[in-house]
Scaffold this active site. Structure first.
Site, mmCIF file in Angstrom:
data_model
loop_
_atom_site.group_PDB
_atom_site.id
_atom_site.type_symbol
_atom_site.label_atom_id
_atom_site.label_comp_id
_atom_site.label_asym_id
_atom_site.label_seq_id
_atom_site.Cartn_x
_atom_site.Cartn_y
_atom_site.Cartn_z
ATOM 1 C CG HIS A 45 -2.001 -1.006 1.174
ATOM 2 N ND1 HIS A 45 -3.065 -0.926 0.305
ATOM 3 C CD2 HIS A 45 -2.189 -2.152 1.875
ATOM 4 C CE1 HIS A 45 -3.862 -1.983 0.476
ATOM 5 N NE2 HIS A 45 -3.348 -2.738 1.424
ATOM 6 C CD GLN A 148 -0.612 -9.188 5.139
ATOM 7 O OE1 GLN A 148 -0.305 -8.494 4.182
ATOM 8 N NE2 GLN A 148 -1.471 -8.782 6.067
ATOM 9 C CD GLU A 150 -4.085 -9.537 3.521
ATOM 10 O OE1 GLU A 150 -4.365 -8.610 4.308
ATOM 11 O OE2 GLU A 150 -3.252 -9.406 2.605
ATOM 12 C CG ASP A 176 -7.258 -6.737 2.900
ATOM 13 O OD1 ASP A 176 -8.129 -6.149 2.247
ATOM 14 O OD2 ASP A 176 -6.080 -6.332 2.965
HETATM 15 C C1 3PY Z 1 -5.056 -6.037 6.876
HETATM 16 O O1 3PY Z 1 -5.570 -5.824 7.980
HETATM 17 O O2 3PY Z 1 -5.699 -6.348 5.880
HETATM 18 C C2 3PY Z 1 -3.599 -5.944 6.721
HETATM 19 O O3 3PY Z 1 -3.096 -6.226 5.687
HETATM 20 C C3 3PY Z 1 -2.740 -5.520 7.852
HETATM 21 O O4 3PY Z 1 -3.247 -4.619 8.616
HETATM 22 MG MG MG Z 2 -4.369 -6.508 4.118
#
Ligand code: 3PY
Ligand code: MG
Length: 252
Positions: A45, A148, A150, A176
Site C-alpha cells: 500500500h 498473510q 487475510e 482484509d
Molecule cells: C489487513 O488488515 O488487511 C492488513 O493487511 C494488515 O493490517
Molecule cells: Mg491486508
C-alpha cells in the site's frame, strides 16, 4: 546476516513492530531508538520504490531494528529485489493457496530450499563472502517468510500452507480478512474473532509464529494475552497525528 527479530522469536520473546508510513530514514531511526523490534516497509500500500526501501533498510540496520518488507505481490521480481537490497524478511499479502506459498519459497530461499536468483548484491556484501554455500545457508535460515492470512481461501487452505517448508509463520490482516467474510472493518465481530483464534491455534499446533495487526496498544495487548507471538501496532503516522492533535488541543 543477523536477524534480531528471528532470534527473539526463537527465544519465545514477544515482539512489536509497526507499519511504516512517515517516509524518511530519520523516522526509521526514531523507531529503532524507541526500541521497536521491527519496522514494516510497506510496498503493497505504501508509495516506496526499491531504492527508497534500501535507504530505510540501512537506517534500520544502523539502529538495530529489523527491517521487514511487505511485498506488493508474490511475483519473483517483487520478492527478489527487496531481499537483494537487504530486507530481513517478507510479508506476503493476499495469499490464497499452498501453490502460491511454494512459489514464494522458491523466490525467497536459495538452493536447495528454493531457487532464489543469485547475484552479488547488497544482501551478500556485494559478493564479499567466504563461501556461497555458507551464505545460502545463512540467508535461508535468517530470512523470515510470513504469508498473510487475510482471505477466506487462505483460512480454508491454512493447514497446507503452514506445512510448506520455509514458512516461518502467518501474519493475519484483520481488515482484509473481515472484508473477505463480508464484514469489512468489523474486526470485533464474533465470527472474525473466532477465525482469528482458529488461525492462531493452527500456527501454534504447527510450531509457526503468529503475527497480527492491531490498530492500538489495547487491542495489541489483548492479542498478546491470547498467545500471539508478535503484533504490528498501528502505523507510525497515526501516532504522530494523535500526539500532535493532543498538543493542538491542549488547554492554553
Ligand atoms: C489487513 O488488515 O488487511 C492488513 O493487511 C494488515 O493490517
Ligand atoms: Mg491486508
Amino acid at each position: 546476516m543477523k536477524n534480531l527479530l528471528k532470534e527473539k522469536l526463537q527465544q519465545s520473546k514477544k515482539t512489536v513492530g509497526t507499519f511504516f508510513s512517515m517516509g524518511s530514514s530519520e523516522a526509521v531511526e526514531a523507531l529503532g531508538i524507541a526500541g521497536m523490534d521491527y519496522v514494516i516497509l510497506d510496498k503493497e500500500h505504501g508509495p516506496y520504490g526499491v531504492e527508497t526501501v534500501q535507504q530505510y533498510i540501512r537506517a534500520a540496520e544502523r539502529r538495530n531494528i529489523t527491517p521487514l518488507v511487505r511485498v506488493k505481490d508474490f511475483s519473483r521480481p517483487s520478492i527478489l529485489k527487496v531481499l537483494d537490497v537487504g530486507a530481513q524478511g517478507i510479508i506476503v499479502p493476499m495469499i490464497r493457496t499452498r501453490q502460491e506459498v511454494e512459489r514464494v519459497i522458491e523466490y525467497a530461499k536459495y538452493y536447495p530450499m528454493g531457487r532464489r536468483g543469485v547475484a552479488l548484491t547488497r544482501a551478500s556484501d556485494y559478493g564479499d563472502i567466504e563461501s556461497l554455500e555458507e551464505y545460502f545457508r545463512d540467508a535461508n535460515q535468517n530470512t523470515l517468510v510470513l504469508p498473510q492470512c487475510e482471505t477466506r481461501e487462505c483460512v480454508e487452505n491454512l493447514d497446507a500452507i503452514l506445512d510448506v517448508e520455509g514458512v516461518d509463520g502467518i501474519f493475519i490482516g484483520p481488515y482484509d480478512l473481515s472484508q473477505s467474510y463480508d464484514k469489512p472493518g468489523k474486526m470485533s465481530d464474533p465470527e472474525i474473532q473466532r477465525i482469528i483464534d482458529m488461525v492462531l491455534e493452527k500456527c501454534k499446533r504447527q510450531n509457526k509464529y503468529a503475527f497480527i495487526f492491531a490498530p492500538d496498544k489495547k487491542t495489541a495487548s489483548g492479542y498478546f494475552k491470547r498467545g500471539f507471538d508478535s503484533v504490528a501496532v498501528a502505523m507510525d503516522i497515526h501516532l504522530y497525528i494523535e500526539t500532535f492533535r493532543d498538543i493542538a488541543n491542549m488547554p492554553r
